[in-house]
Motif scaffolding. Structure first.
Motif, PDB file in Angstrom:
ATOM      1  N   ASN A   1      -8.650  -9.920   1.918  1.00 31.75           N
ATOM      2  CA  ASN A   1      -9.535  -9.173   2.797  1.00 31.75           C
ATOM      3  C   ASN A   1      -9.794 -10.073   3.998  1.00 31.75           C
ATOM      4  OD1 ASN A   1     -12.270  -8.344   3.879  1.00 31.75           O
ATOM      5  ND2 ASN A   1     -11.915  -6.687   2.409  1.00 31.75           N
ATOM      6  N   VAL A   2      -9.381  -9.630   5.191  1.00 31.34           N
ATOM      7  CA  VAL A   2      -9.160 -10.524   6.322  1.00 31.34           C
ATOM      8  C   VAL A   2     -10.054 -10.183   7.514  1.00 31.34           C
ATOM      9  CG1 VAL A   2      -7.379 -11.514   7.832  1.00 31.34           C
ATOM     10  CG2 VAL A   2      -6.746 -10.635   5.563  1.00 31.34           C
ATOM     11  N   ARG A   3     -10.718 -11.199   8.027  1.00 31.21           N
ATOM     12  CA  ARG A   3     -11.395 -11.074   9.311  1.00 31.21           C
ATOM     13  C   ARG A   3     -10.349 -11.118  10.428  1.00 31.21           C
ATOM     14  NH1 ARG A   3     -15.736 -15.439  12.009  1.00 31.21           N
ATOM     15  NH2 ARG A   3     -14.969 -15.212  14.130  1.00 31.21           N
ATOM     16  N   SER A   4     -10.576 -10.343  11.486  1.00 32.68           N
ATOM     17  CA  SER A   4      -9.720 -10.439  12.673  1.00 32.68           C
ATOM     18  C   SER A   4     -10.529  -9.999  13.885  1.00 32.68           C
ATOM     19  CB  SER A   4      -8.461  -9.566  12.532  1.00 32.68           C
ATOM     20  OG  SER A   4      -8.767  -8.194  12.747  1.00 32.68           O
ATOM     21  N   GLU A   5      -9.916 -10.083  15.049  1.00 31.99           N
ATOM     22  CA  GLU A   5     -10.553  -9.647  16.292  1.00 31.99           C
ATOM     23  C   GLU A   5      -9.886  -8.379  16.817  1.00 31.99           C
ATOM     24  OE1 GLU A   5     -10.507 -13.088  18.819  1.00 31.99           O
ATOM     25  OE2 GLU A   5     -11.520 -14.327  17.322  1.00 31.99           O
ATOM     26  N   SER A   6      -9.347  -7.604  15.900  1.00 30.06           N
ATOM     27  CA  SER A   6      -8.605  -6.399  16.248  1.00 30.06           C
ATOM     28  C   SER A   6      -9.512  -5.326  16.840  1.00 30.06           C
ATOM     29  CB  SER A   6      -7.885  -5.855  15.009  1.00 30.06           C
ATOM     30  OG  SER A   6      -7.050  -6.835  14.431  1.00 30.06           O
ATOM     31  N   LYS A   7      -8.917  -4.482  17.665  1.00 33.25           N
ATOM     32  CA  LYS A   7      -9.695  -3.456  18.364  1.00 33.25           C
ATOM     33  C   LYS A   7     -10.228  -2.387  17.414  1.00 33.25           C
ATOM     34  CE  LYS A   7      -7.160  -4.172  22.676  1.00 33.25           C
ATOM     35  NZ  LYS A   7      -6.237  -3.587  23.685  1.00 33.25           N
ATOM     36  N   ALA A   8      -9.637  -2.270  16.233  1.00 33.60           N
ATOM     37  CA  ALA A   8     -10.127  -1.283  15.259  1.00 33.60           C
ATOM     38  C   ALA A   8     -11.489  -1.664  14.699  1.00 33.60           C
ATOM     39  CB  ALA A   8      -9.128  -1.149  14.112  1.00 33.60           C
ATOM     40  N   HIS A   9     -11.848  -2.945  14.774  1.00 35.34           N
ATOM     41  CA  HIS A   9     -13.127  -3.441  14.243  1.00 35.34           C
ATOM     42  C   HIS A   9     -13.342  -3.006  12.792  1.00 35.34           C
ATOM     43  CE1 HIS A   9     -14.351  -5.330  17.916  1.00 35.34           C
ATOM     44  NE2 HIS A   9     -14.030  -4.240  18.570  1.00 35.34           N
ATOM     45  N   ARG A  10     -12.306  -3.189  12.010  1.00 39.44           N
ATOM     46  CA  ARG A  10     -12.358  -2.978  10.572  1.00 39.44           C
ATOM     47  C   ARG A  10     -11.684  -4.163   9.888  1.00 39.44           C
ATOM     48  NH1 ARG A  10     -15.003   0.400  12.582  1.00 39.44           N
ATOM     49  NH2 ARG A  10     -15.369   2.551  11.906  1.00 39.44           N
ATOM     50  N   ARG A  11     -12.079  -4.428   8.636  1.00 43.45           N
ATOM     51  CA  ARG A  11     -11.436  -5.491   7.869  1.00 43.45           C
ATOM     52  C   ARG A  11      -9.977  -5.127   7.585  1.00 43.45           C
ATOM     53  NH1 ARG A  11     -14.332 -10.247   7.461  1.00 43.45           N
ATOM     54  NH2 ARG A  11     -13.254 -10.683   5.489  1.00 43.45           N
ATOM     55  N   LEU A  12      -9.114  -6.128   7.595  1.00 47.53           N
ATOM     56  CA  LEU A  12      -7.714  -5.947   7.258  1.00 47.53           C
ATOM     57  C   LEU A  12      -7.485  -6.255   5.775  1.00 47.53           C
ATOM     58  CD1 LEU A  12      -5.912  -7.563  10.322  1.00 47.53           C
ATOM     59  CD2 LEU A  12      -5.458  -5.263   9.432  1.00 47.53           C
ATOM     60  N   VAL A  13      -6.578  -5.526   5.154  1.00 47.75           N
ATOM     61  CA  VAL A  13      -6.271  -5.721   3.745  1.00 47.75           C
ATOM     62  C   VAL A  13      -4.759  -5.810   3.572  1.00 47.75           C
ATOM     63  CG1 VAL A  13      -6.373  -4.691   1.442  1.00 47.75           C
ATOM     64  CG2 VAL A  13      -8.350  -4.542   2.956  1.00 47.75           C
ATOM     65  N   THR A  14      -4.306  -6.777   2.783  1.00 43.97           N
ATOM     66  CA  THR A  14      -2.902  -6.877   2.414  1.00 43.97           C
ATOM     67  C   THR A  14      -2.818  -7.329   0.962  1.00 43.97           C
ATOM     68  OG1 THR A  14      -0.757  -7.891   2.944  1.00 43.97           O
ATOM     69  CG2 THR A  14      -2.703  -9.251   3.279  1.00 43.97           C
ATOM     70  N   ILE A  15      -1.737  -6.928   0.268  1.00 42.25           N
ATOM     71  CA  ILE A  15      -1.600  -7.191  -1.169  1.00 42.25           C
ATOM     72  C   ILE A  15      -0.246  -7.833  -1.460  1.00 42.25           C
ATOM     73  CG2 ILE A  15      -1.507  -6.124  -3.467  1.00 42.25           C
ATOM     74  CD1 ILE A  15      -3.381  -3.950  -2.424  1.00 42.25           C
ATOM     75  N   SER A  16      -0.271  -8.814  -2.357  1.00 34.26           N
ATOM     76  CA  SER A  16       0.939  -9.497  -2.808  1.00 34.26           C
ATOM     77  C   SER A  16       1.009  -9.432  -4.330  1.00 34.26           C
ATOM     78  CB  SER A  16       0.919 -10.963  -2.359  1.00 34.26           C
ATOM     79  OG  SER A  16       1.807 -11.758  -3.115  1.00 34.26           O
ATOM     80  N   PRO A  17       2.208  -9.326  -4.907  1.00 36.98           N
ATOM     81  CA  PRO A  17       2.293  -9.292  -6.375  1.00 36.98           C
ATOM     82  C   PRO A  17       1.921 -10.616  -7.031  1.00 36.98           C
ATOM     83  CG  PRO A  17       4.487  -9.375  -5.396  1.00 36.98           C
ATOM     84  CD  PRO A  17       3.514  -9.136  -4.275  1.00 36.98           C
ATOM     85  N   ASP A  18       1.964 -11.721  -6.256  1.00 37.41           N
ATOM     86  CA  ASP A  18       1.716 -13.040  -6.853  1.00 37.41           C
ATOM     87  C   ASP A  18       0.815 -13.950  -6.022  1.00 37.41           C
ATOM     88  OD1 ASP A  18       3.382 -13.595  -4.739  1.00 37.41           O
ATOM     89  OD2 ASP A  18       5.052 -14.326  -5.964  1.00 37.41           O
ATOM     90  N   GLY A  19       0.247 -13.425  -4.937  1.00 40.34           N
ATOM     91  CA  GLY A  19      -0.633 -14.219  -4.087  1.00 40.34           C
ATOM     92  C   GLY A  19       0.094 -15.122  -3.120  1.00 40.34           C
ATOM     93  N   ALA A  20       1.441 -14.951  -3.009  1.00 41.36           N
ATOM     94  CA  ALA A  20       2.215 -15.854  -2.163  1.00 41.36           C
ATOM     95  C   ALA A  20       3.354 -15.163  -1.425  1.00 41.36           C
ATOM     96  CB  ALA A  20       2.785 -16.998  -3.007  1.00 41.36           C
ATOM     97  N   THR A  21       3.939 -14.144  -2.005  1.00 37.73           N
ATOM     98  CA  THR A  21       5.134 -13.530  -1.424  1.00 37.73           C
ATOM     99  C   THR A  21       4.973 -12.009  -1.342  1.00 37.73           C
ATOM    100  OG1 THR A  21       6.223 -13.248  -3.576  1.00 37.73           O
ATOM    101  CG2 THR A  21       6.567 -15.346  -2.443  1.00 37.73           C
ATOM    102  N   LYS A  22       5.884 -11.404  -0.563  1.00 38.20           N
ATOM    103  CA  LYS A  22       5.999  -9.939  -0.483  1.00 38.20           C
ATOM    104  C   LYS A  22       4.674  -9.275  -0.134  1.00 38.20           C
ATOM    105  CE  LYS A  22       9.790  -9.927  -3.827  1.00 38.20           C
ATOM    106  NZ  LYS A  22      10.275  -9.433  -5.139  1.00 38.20           N
ATOM    107  N   TRP A  23       4.003  -9.799   0.873  1.00 40.04           N
ATOM    108  CA  TRP A  23       2.742  -9.203   1.316  1.00 40.04           C
ATOM    109  C   TRP A  23       2.996  -7.807   1.879  1.00 40.04           C
ATOM    110  CZ3 TRP A  23      -1.524 -11.493  -0.235  1.00 40.04           C
ATOM    111  CH2 TRP A  23      -1.513 -12.866  -0.491  1.00 40.04           C
ATOM    112  N   SER A  24       2.129  -6.884   1.520  1.00 42.90           N
ATOM    113  CA  SER A  24       2.242  -5.524   2.046  1.00 42.90           C
ATOM    114  C   SER A  24       1.878  -5.500   3.522  1.00 42.90           C
ATOM    115  CB  SER A  24       1.322  -4.582   1.262  1.00 42.90           C
ATOM    116  OG  SER A  24      -0.047  -4.922   1.489  1.00 42.90           O
ATOM    117  N   THR A  25       2.289  -4.436   4.189  1.00 45.00           N
ATOM    118  CA  THR A  25       1.917  -4.276   5.594  1.00 45.00           C
ATOM    119  C   THR A  25       0.395  -4.207   5.700  1.00 45.00           C
ATOM    120  OG1 THR A  25       3.941  -3.048   6.055  1.00 45.00           O
ATOM    121  CG2 THR A  25       2.125  -2.813   7.637  1.00 45.00           C
ATOM    122  N   PRO A  26      -0.235  -5.080   6.483  1.00 47.98           N
ATOM    123  CA  PRO A  26      -1.702  -5.068   6.577  1.00 47.98           C
ATOM    124  C   PRO A  26      -2.218  -3.706   7.044  1.00 47.98           C
ATOM    125  CG  PRO A  26      -0.791  -7.048   7.583  1.00 47.98           C
ATOM    126  CD  PRO A  26       0.369  -6.141   7.306  1.00 47.98           C
TER     127      PRO A  26
END
Length: 409
Positions: free
Chosen positions: A258-283
């Motif tokens: 769950n990611v902080r950013s300065e994006s214009k959407a002003h919503r938290r970003l979320v991405t998921i990995s099967p192992d916490g290291a690889t194959k991150w989903s599109t945020p």
């Protein structure tokens, strides 16, 4: 045990007698307050975790210079301990110290008001291992990273081991000059892996913290060695300067950032990995989680047969007073806690902890099921003589409450 007539009747009808639901409660106490120790003028970057033995650890960055200087000040990391569910606390204790000469990050010296003699310890991250160990990572001058551990619930700590070389693997994808772990607590997966979110910057933008990307480092041998993940959230026109990130293991074993950013959407970003290291989903932006550009906290609630996710941050998108540019500068206030019953897909509950000025936060759950939200606050009604509102507030407050309070209408 004697049964009441009602209980007996229920049993006779095949009913089930359950314990009475707990009464909702919330209580607050200040753990760090400007003015209590003349050595420090700002308390910032709160973190909280509950160890396998049930001890609650709460920590922060204690900054020696007054508000308005920078993240590159003279900073120490202070820790307090509680062995009674967060009701009473030990005195603050400095827990990070690196021997030998220390060099200021050269990118910090490009800014005004940075004293090259100041020593900056920054971005502490603690992990409660299921075997009772407490792992800790921290940074020095946003340039070097260290690992240490405690085998006695944070009373004493091992000598720090430098792990900066772990970050060299990122340079093939991102030529960073500034690094930071977390901040906040982080996680151990069911398989034992330690996962720590990190952010990296080329140091050429604002505060030498921008532009930035988000990734993780991880350890499969209880902190002895660390490896770098794939970049989880790059810096793009859509995902602007992803930085301070929190992690949680989902029930299927995957890891959600769950990611902080300065994006214009002003919503938290979320991405998921099967192992916490690889194959991150599109945020993706989570429409339910407002982003006033501030750190948040996330934790698993596992009690009474319930497996929930709790999230905390300032739920606010009002324009900051005196700032003309909409959609960029936001007041840090209304720290709230949200509850998800479906692994972060939706947030069924959102409840205000602190309606007034309130900033960075972290969240934990004790072994009895008490929820702890540790967050920055500024002057509250009835207080006097406190530091005026600024980016970090005038201290750090702990809210203790139960699930019944959170779910009550």
């Amino acid at each position: 045990m004697k049964l009441t007539l009602l209980s007996a009747a229920l049993l006779a009808m095949g009913g089930i007698v359950s314990a009475a639901a707990a009464e909702p409660f919330i209580e607050k106490q200040d753990l760090f307050r400007v003015g209590e120790d003349p050595a420090y003028n700002i308390y910032h970057i709160p973190g909280i975790v509950v160890t396998a033995k049930g001890t609650v650890l709460a920590w922060c960055e204690a900054r020696k210079r007054p508000a308005g200087v920078s993240d590159w000040d003279d900073i120490r990391i202070l820790l307090r301990r509680s062995t009674d569910d967060g009701k009473t606390w030990s005195a603050p204790k400095s827990i990070a110290s690196v021997d030998g000469p220390k060099e200021k990050n050269p990118f910090s010296l490009r800014m005004k008001n940075v004293d090259p003699k100041d020593v900056t310890y920054n971005n502490p991250v603690l992990i409660a291992d299921k075997d009772g160990t407490v792992h800790m990572l921290f940074c020095l001058e946003y340039m070097r990273a260290f690992y240490q551990r405690s085998d006695d619930d944070g009373v004493t700590w091992s000598k720090p081991t430098e792990i900066t070389s772990t970050f060299d693997a990122f340079k093939k994808d991102y030529d960073w000059k500034v690094l930071a772990t977390g901040p906040n607590h982080s996680i151990q997966l069911k398989n034992g892996r330690l996962v720590v979110p990190v952010w990296l910057s080329t140091g050429t933008g604002g505060n030498a913290h921008r532009p930035s990307v988000t990734a993780t480092i991880y350890s499969d041998d209880q902190g002895k060695t660390w490896k770098a993940s794939e970049i989880a959230v790059p810096n793009t026109e859509e995902w602007i300067n992803p930085n301070e990130t929190v992690a949680i293991e989902l029930n299927d074993g995957s890891v959600m950032l769950n990611v902080r950013s300065e994006s214009k959407a002003h919503r938290r970003l979320v991405t998921i990995s099967p192992d916490g290291a690889t194959k991150w989903s599109t945020p993706k932006f989570d429409d339910a989680l407002l982003e006033p550009i501030c750190m948040g906290g996330i934790v698993r609630y596992n009690h009474d047969g319930k497996s929930l996710i709790l999230f905390s941050n300032p739920h606010n998108l009002e324009k900051e007073k005196g700032k003309a540019e909409p959609g960029k500068n936001r007041d840090r206030k209304n720290v709230s806690v949200k509850l998800s019953r479906d692994e972060g897909k939706t947030w069924a509950v959102s409840k205000t902890i602190e309606p007034g000025p309130s900033m960075y936060s972290d969240i934990g759950v004790t072994q009895s099921g008490t929820i702890l939200c540790f967050y920055g606050t500024s002057t509250r009604p009835g207080a006097s003589g406190e530091t005026p509102l600024h980016f970090a507030g005038s201290g750090l407050t702990l809210a203790r409450f139960n699930l019944e309070w959170l779910e009550a209408q």
